[in-house]
Design a protein around this motif. Structure first.
Motif, short mmCIF file in Angstrom:
data_model
loop_
_atom_site.label_atom_id
_atom_site.label_comp_id
_atom_site.label_asym_id
_atom_site.label_seq_id
_atom_site.Cartn_x
_atom_site.Cartn_y
_atom_site.Cartn_z
N TYR A 165 -14.17 38.65 -0.22
CA TYR A 165 -13.98 38.34 1.20
C TYR A 165 -13.68 39.64 1.97
N ILE A 166 -12.81 40.45 1.42
CA ILE A 166 -12.43 41.69 2.12
C ILE A 166 -13.65 42.62 2.25
N LEU A 167 -14.39 42.79 1.16
CA LEU A 167 -15.55 43.70 1.21
C LEU A 167 -16.63 43.15 2.15
N GLU A 186 -2.82 37.13 6.96
CA GLU A 186 -2.42 36.23 8.06
C GLU A 186 -3.16 34.90 7.98
N LEU A 187 -4.43 34.96 7.58
CA LEU A 187 -5.24 33.74 7.50
C LEU A 187 -5.01 32.95 6.21
N GLY A 188 -4.22 33.53 5.30
CA GLY A 188 -3.95 32.84 4.05
C GLY A 188 -5.02 33.03 2.99
N TYR A 189 -5.97 33.96 3.23
CA TYR A 189 -7.01 34.24 2.21
C TYR A 189 -6.51 35.22 1.15
N ALA A 190 -5.49 35.98 1.50
CA ALA A 190 -4.92 36.93 0.52
C ALA A 190 -3.43 36.66 0.40
N GLU A 191 -2.89 36.91 -0.79
CA GLU A 191 -1.46 36.69 -1.05
C GLU A 191 -0.63 37.71 -0.28
N MET A 271 -29.55 46.01 -3.12
CA MET A 271 -29.64 44.93 -2.13
C MET A 271 -30.47 43.75 -2.66
N ASP A 272 -31.43 44.02 -3.59
CA ASP A 272 -32.25 42.90 -4.05
C ASP A 272 -31.66 42.21 -5.29
N ALA A 273 -30.46 42.61 -5.72
CA ALA A 273 -29.83 41.92 -6.85
C ALA A 273 -29.16 40.65 -6.33
N PRO A 274 -29.21 39.55 -7.10
CA PRO A 274 -28.58 38.31 -6.63
C PRO A 274 -27.11 38.52 -6.25
N LEU A 275 -26.40 39.33 -6.99
CA LEU A 275 -24.96 39.50 -6.71
C LEU A 275 -24.71 40.13 -5.34
N ALA A 276 -25.68 40.91 -4.83
CA ALA A 276 -25.49 41.55 -3.52
C ALA A 276 -25.35 40.51 -2.41
N HIS A 277 -25.87 39.32 -2.66
CA HIS A 277 -25.89 38.30 -1.60
C HIS A 277 -24.84 37.22 -1.80
N VAL A 278 -23.95 37.45 -2.72
CA VAL A 278 -22.82 36.52 -2.90
C VAL A 278 -21.70 37.07 -2.02
N GLU A 279 -21.41 36.37 -0.95
CA GLU A 279 -20.54 36.93 0.08
C GLU A 279 -19.30 36.08 0.29
N GLY A 280 -18.35 36.63 1.05
CA GLY A 280 -17.14 35.88 1.38
C GLY A 280 -16.33 35.58 0.13
N VAL A 281 -15.72 34.41 0.10
CA VAL A 281 -14.81 34.09 -1.01
C VAL A 281 -15.55 33.62 -2.26
N PHE A 282 -16.88 33.60 -2.22
CA PHE A 282 -17.61 33.07 -3.37
C PHE A 282 -17.55 33.97 -4.59
#
Ligand code: HSE
Length: 429
Positions: A165-167, A186-191, A271-282
């Motif tokens: 999420y941070i990155l 502040e949003l509760g996404y990180a401890e 950029m074309d690796a599947p992991l590059a497109h896993v974004e946010g908290v996923f």
């Protein structure tokens, strides 16, 4: 077959979600298991707190370890957390009393997984931990069952949603790490104490478990090379984009001829690796097997629903009579793998230097690289600085890490290099 009796240790968001699903979907789950699953006991600190679940008729224990030993239950859920203390006592007491254990506790298993597996297998009980690694992604089931016919040689992926999420937010907004972390807190996404997440420890716990189950090796958290994301700057994220990469915190476990590599670090993935497109908290996990090839699993890595979903899948397995070896082979057959040190890593690198903007600097840097046989692929400098220092970015061809580290030490000594070099590995996954 009679009902399976479950006792829940810990009624936080995950424990309450598990209770809610088991109670509200009782008939559906019973149909799937061929028997009913009853919540018979719970243990939590505060009895009066409204968790939105009707626990009337359920026995209450103030002490979860006592519950694990004495509740009239077949399965004890350890949803308390922590690598020792009460969580460990709950698991040990449950196994000692011949009860199955289901836990979401990666820290506990990363530290004590092998002895707990040995004790459980002696007692012929299960230790389910699907929820401990990548939340709702059924990766333990995939490795232990779905890929059982494969030699697995790599398992790697995005194992920490907070860092991802941070990155992602840094990339989308151009803001710096500290700024994004504060907002995430502040949003509760990180401890409030983000150490375990941002310093890579949480991902390392999960990786140690993945390596154990993928390779049939003793769980060895101490062998994981761990680096976090605090040093990644907004500049690095921009340069990565320009070079055709995204920065991700990855956990990487490889089985190689010399032994097992276990590494957690932020790295650039194409950029074309599947992991590059896993974004946010996923989260996402990639497994590579000699029969199946490459398999990518993606999903929610945390949160009450996904974690409870994983906990319940373990309970359902137990209800169906499945008691599998904890780490894919019996604990007595787990091997002690040789650890391949990070210095042996061979791969390309990105290096960002902050240098004085004057003639001869690049020649000095090149000389340091030449001395350690590190070969430059590309060099980028953008603009000139009124402050007198500028970022210079280099990408280096495949290099052995020990050489890279020696070259960086030489470069850091140069008078014209005004900040410690920032090195990020490039993983052409
Ligand atoms: N804190 C973890 C994460 C979830 O951010 O992914 C639980 O392991």
């Amino acid at each position: 077959m009679g009902p399976l009796r479950v006792a829940i240790g810990g009624l936080g968001t995950v424990g309450a979600a598990v209770a809610d699903i088991l109670i509200s979907r009782k008939d559906l789950i019973a149909a799937r298991c061929g028997r009913q699953i009853d919540v018979v006991a719970v243990s939590a600190r505060d009895r009066s707190y409204d968790r939105g679940v009707d626990l009337s008729g359920v026995e209450w224990f103030d002490d979860a370890a006592e519950m694990a030993a004495y509740a009239d239950a077949n399965v004890i859920l350890e949803l308390i957390g922590g690598e020792d203390g009460i969580a460990k006592a709950v698991c040990e007491n449950a196994i000692g009393a011949g009860r199955h254990v289901v836990t979401a506790n990666k820290a506990l298993l990363a530290m004590h997984g092998t002895p707990l597996a040995q004790a459980a297998e002696r007692a012929n009980v299960a230790v389910g931990y699907e929820a401990a690694v990548a939340g709702g992604i059924p990766i333990i089931k995939a490795l232990r069952e779905g890929f059982a016919g494969n030699g697995i040689f790599s398992v790697h992926g995005i194992l920490n949603g907070t860092c991802n999420y941070i990155l992602t937010t840094m990339r989308e907004t151009g803001r710096d790490f500290d700024d994004v972390l504060s907002e995430a807190q502040e949003l509760g996404y990180a401890e409030a104490d983000p150490t375990f997440d941002v310093d890579g420890i949480d991902a390392a716990h999960k990786l140690a478990l993945l390596a154990g189950v993928a390779f049939g090796t003793e769980v060895n958290f101490g062998a994981v090379h761990v680096e976090g994301i605090r040093h990644i700057s907004a500049d690095d994220i921009l340069f990565a984009e320009e070079l055709g990469y995204r920065i991700k915190l990855l956990g990487i476990a490889n089985r190689t001829d010399p032994g097992v590599e276990q590494r957690v670090y932020p790295c650039m993935v194409p950029m074309d690796a599947p992991l590059a497109h896993v974004e946010g908290v996923f989260n996402a996990v990639v497994a590579e097997g000699d029969a199946v090839g490459t398999s990518v699993l993606q999903g929610a890595g945390a949160g009450a629903g996904p974690t409870a979903s994983a906990v319940i899948s373990d309970i359902v397995d137990i209800a169906r009579g499945m008691v599998l070896p904890v780490f894919s082979v019996p604990a007595s057959k787990l091997t002690r793998a040789q650890t391949v040190p990070i210095g042996s890593r061979a791969g390309p690198y990105y290096v960002r230097l902050t240098v004085l903007d004057r003639p001869g600097v690049i020649a000095d840097v090149s000389a340091a690289l030449r001395e350690e046989e590190v070969s430059v692929e590309a060099l980028l400098q953008r603009g000139r600085s009124e402050k007198g220092s500028v970022p210079v970015v280099l990408t280096l061809h495949e290099t052995v890490e020990a050489n890279m580290q020696r070259a960086l030490a030489r470069i850091a000594e140069l008078d014209t290099v005004v900040e410690p070099p920032c090195m990020i590995r490039i993983e052409n996954l």
